[in-house]
Design a protein around this motif. Structure first.
Motif, PDB file in Angstrom:
ATOM      1  N   VAL A 214       2.510 -53.312 -11.884  1.00 27.69           N
ATOM      2  CA  VAL A 214       3.158 -52.459 -10.900  1.00 27.69           C
ATOM      3  C   VAL A 214       2.467 -51.097 -10.907  1.00 27.69           C
ATOM      4  N   PHE A 215       2.013 -50.660  -9.747  1.00 27.65           N
ATOM      5  CA  PHE A 215       1.393 -49.354  -9.572  1.00 27.65           C
ATOM      6  C   PHE A 215       2.300 -48.510  -8.671  1.00 27.65           C
ATOM      7  N   TYR A 216       2.404 -47.225  -8.994  1.00 27.30           N
ATOM      8  CA  TYR A 216       3.228 -46.327  -8.196  1.00 27.30           C
ATOM      9  C   TYR A 216       2.346 -45.306  -7.502  1.00 27.30           C
ATOM     10  N   VAL A 217       2.580 -45.122  -6.214  1.00 26.01           N
ATOM     11  CA  VAL A 217       1.865 -44.138  -5.417  1.00 26.01           C
ATOM     12  C   VAL A 217       2.912 -43.205  -4.837  1.00 26.01           C
ATOM     13  N   SER A 218       2.892 -41.946  -5.249  1.00 23.56           N
ATOM     14  CA  SER A 218       3.960 -41.021  -4.882  1.00 23.56           C
ATOM     15  C   SER A 218       3.397 -39.664  -4.498  1.00 23.56           C
ATOM     16  N   SER A 219       4.143 -38.957  -3.647  1.00 26.62           N
ATOM     17  CA  SER A 219       3.769 -37.593  -3.278  1.00 26.62           C
ATOM     18  C   SER A 219       4.402 -36.556  -4.189  1.00 26.62           C
ATOM     19  N   SER A 220       5.115 -36.994  -5.224  1.00 26.15           N
ATOM     20  CA  SER A 220       5.681 -36.056  -6.193  1.00 26.15           C
ATOM     21  C   SER A 220       4.562 -35.392  -6.994  1.00 26.15           C
ATOM     22  N   PRO A 221       4.817 -34.212  -7.578  1.00 26.89           N
ATOM     23  CA  PRO A 221       3.764 -33.523  -8.336  1.00 26.89           C
ATOM     24  C   PRO A 221       3.534 -34.160  -9.699  1.00 26.89           C
ATOM     25  N   TRP A 222       2.318 -33.983 -10.214  1.00 26.12           N
ATOM     26  CA  TRP A 222       1.989 -34.485 -11.544  1.00 26.12           C
ATOM     27  C   TRP A 222       2.915 -33.899 -12.614  1.00 26.12           C
ATOM     28  N   ASN A 223       3.465 -32.719 -12.366  1.00 26.89           N
ATOM     29  CA  ASN A 223       4.362 -32.093 -13.341  1.00 26.89           C
ATOM     30  C   ASN A 223       5.547 -32.991 -13.691  1.00 26.89           C
ATOM     31  N   LEU A 224       5.910 -33.916 -12.798  1.00 22.16           N
ATOM     32  CA  LEU A 224       7.098 -34.742 -13.007  1.00 22.16           C
ATOM     33  C   LEU A 224       6.767 -36.103 -13.623  1.00 22.16           C
ATOM     34  N   PHE A 225       5.553 -36.284 -14.118  1.00 22.80           N
ATOM     35  CA  PHE A 225       5.179 -37.582 -14.685  1.00 22.80           C
ATOM     36  C   PHE A 225       6.146 -38.013 -15.790  1.00 22.80           C
ATOM     37  N   SER A 226       6.348 -37.175 -16.787  1.00 21.40           N
ATOM     38  CA  SER A 226       7.224 -37.546 -17.905  1.00 21.40           C
ATOM     39  C   SER A 226       8.652 -37.769 -17.435  1.00 21.40           C
ATOM     40  N   TYR A 227       9.106 -36.956 -16.506  1.00 20.71           N
ATOM     41  CA  TYR A 227      10.456 -37.089 -15.960  1.00 20.71           C
ATOM     42  C   TYR A 227      10.629 -38.444 -15.280  1.00 20.71           C
ATOM     43  N   LEU A 228       9.652 -38.835 -14.461  1.00 21.67           N
ATOM     44  CA  LEU A 228       9.750 -40.100 -13.741  1.00 21.67           C
ATOM     45  C   LEU A 228       9.667 -41.292 -14.682  1.00 21.67           C
TER      46      LEU A 228
END
Length: 382
Positions: A214-228
């Motif tokens: 599973v790959f995720y493609v998102s417009s969220s910022p890299w800052n939220l990687f750990s959060y996601l």
């Protein structure tokens, strides 16, 4: 304590993002910042706001030499050194030679990042890389916001302001999962990874692979990687590489069209890295996913197994989206759209997981509101 003073005293940490590899190359990104490793433990209003503020107000470390080390199972160790750019990012594209054939089944593998601290010591961080299996025939490419995670934000400053608590206070355990998402992704991705303690630091927890990557493609910022990642773990959603982007609070990055172009480029990179795989594309109607998926289906005939669009905004399709839906139909790609994944999950369960052929009957029936006849589930590997 003033923020600037806190940043100067914080240690340098290199955050690896999930990478991926095929038989000849390994792709992985990381970011050097001055911050401790985030732990998203729900405590008090002020502490939660402070935790989230630290995710957005990152202090990047440019000019840091970071080395990626990886040892293929059947080959010699390989490494690559990259110097972080002005935003603290290090992008590795590591040639693997002939010693890294894909595993039989999809799995996560380990790599190591090393860098020198201010005191002259060598620090290290464990990185994880997904390797699709040689027996695997299909993968999943999915959006995040309003596809698996409810945001209430569809691109306007007014809606961001109204939902500030979600952005600036709520811990991952507080966030609302899109109804039926975990069961739906377990069905299309394979065996569920199960939930993990949401507050624990993510680097201490090795991801577990699904049958299909599973790959995720998102417009969220890299800052939220750990959060996601923490959110997905807390809900039992599959983990996978996340293609995020450098993001600012401006109309250029918040506009719908910028979301679509970013996603198209990321999806194309995945498709070209794994030419032997077909992919199911999963998104929603808030950030131009349908337009992006239509362009992909037209450009890569035979590579898209199905398109799933969650109806979150409740708005009629615009001209570009209508054209995209037509492109998907012309490419012969099954299409499903609905507001609740529990509907799609019921069709998947009844039809089985035959994405090579049976999915056409599945999606056609879902679109027409009919239940397809039941069929036996396939073997563990597709």
């Amino acid at each position: 304590m003033p923020i600037g003073r806190f940043k100067r005293r914080a240690p340098v940490r290199v955050q690896p993002f999930y990478g991926y590899r095929n038989a000849t190359r390994l792709v992985l990104s990381a970011r050097a910042i001055r911050a401790g490793e985030p732990v998203f433990e729900k405590r008090s209003f002020l502490r939660d706001v402070r935790t989230m503020a630290r995710q957005y107000l990152s202090h990047e470390v440019p000019g840091l030499a970071v080395t990626l080390e990886y040892t293929p199972e059947n080959g010699e160790p390989v490494s690559q050194q990259v110097v972080t750019d002005a935003e603290g990012y290090a992008l590795f594209d590591l040639p693997l030679g002939d010693g890294a054939p894909p595993p039989e089944r999809t799995r996560w593998e380990e790599a190591v990042l090393r860098w020198e601290t201010r005191e002259g010591k060598v620090a290290a961080a464990r990185a994880y890389v997904i390797a699709p299996g040689s027996q695997t025939r299909m993968g999943i490419i999915s959006d995040i916001d309003d596809t698996i995670l409810e945001t209430g934000i569809t691109g306007s400053f007014r809606k961001i302001a109204r939902n500030w608590k979600r952005v600036m206070r709520q811990m991952p355990v507080d966030r609302v999962e899109v109804p039926g998402a975990a069961a739906f992704y377990a069905a299309i991705g394979g065996n569920p990874a199960g939930s993990r303690e949401p507050a624990e630091a993510i680097d201490a927890l090795a991801p577990r692979a699904r049958v299909r990557p599973v790959f995720y493609v998102s417009s969220s910022p890299w800052n939220l990687f750990s959060y996601l990642v923490t959110f997905k773990r807390s809900r039992g959603l599959p983990l996978g590489p996340i293609m995020l982007r450098d993001w600012g609070f401006n109309r250029r990055t918040l506009g719908k069209k910028s979301h679509g172009s970013h996603k198209r480029e990321a999806i194309e990179q995945i498709l070209e890295t794994f030419p032997e795989l077909r992919f199911a594309l999963v998104g929603d109607d808030t950030q131009r996913d349908l337009a992006a998926f239509g362009a992909i289906a037209a450009k890569y005939p035979g590579r898209i197994a199905a398109v799933f669009i969650r109806a979150a905004a409740g708005e009629p399709l615009d001209a570009d989206e209508v054209a995209a839906k037509d492109m998907i139909a012309e490419a012969g790609v099954p299409f499903w759209s609905g507001s609740d994944y529990r509907e799609a999950k019921s069709f998947l369960t009844s039809a089985g997981l035959d994405f090579g052929g049976g999915v056409k009957t599945l999606v056609r029936a879902a679109s027409e509101g009919e239940m397809p006849p039941a069929s036996p589930l396939p073997p563990a590997e597709d």
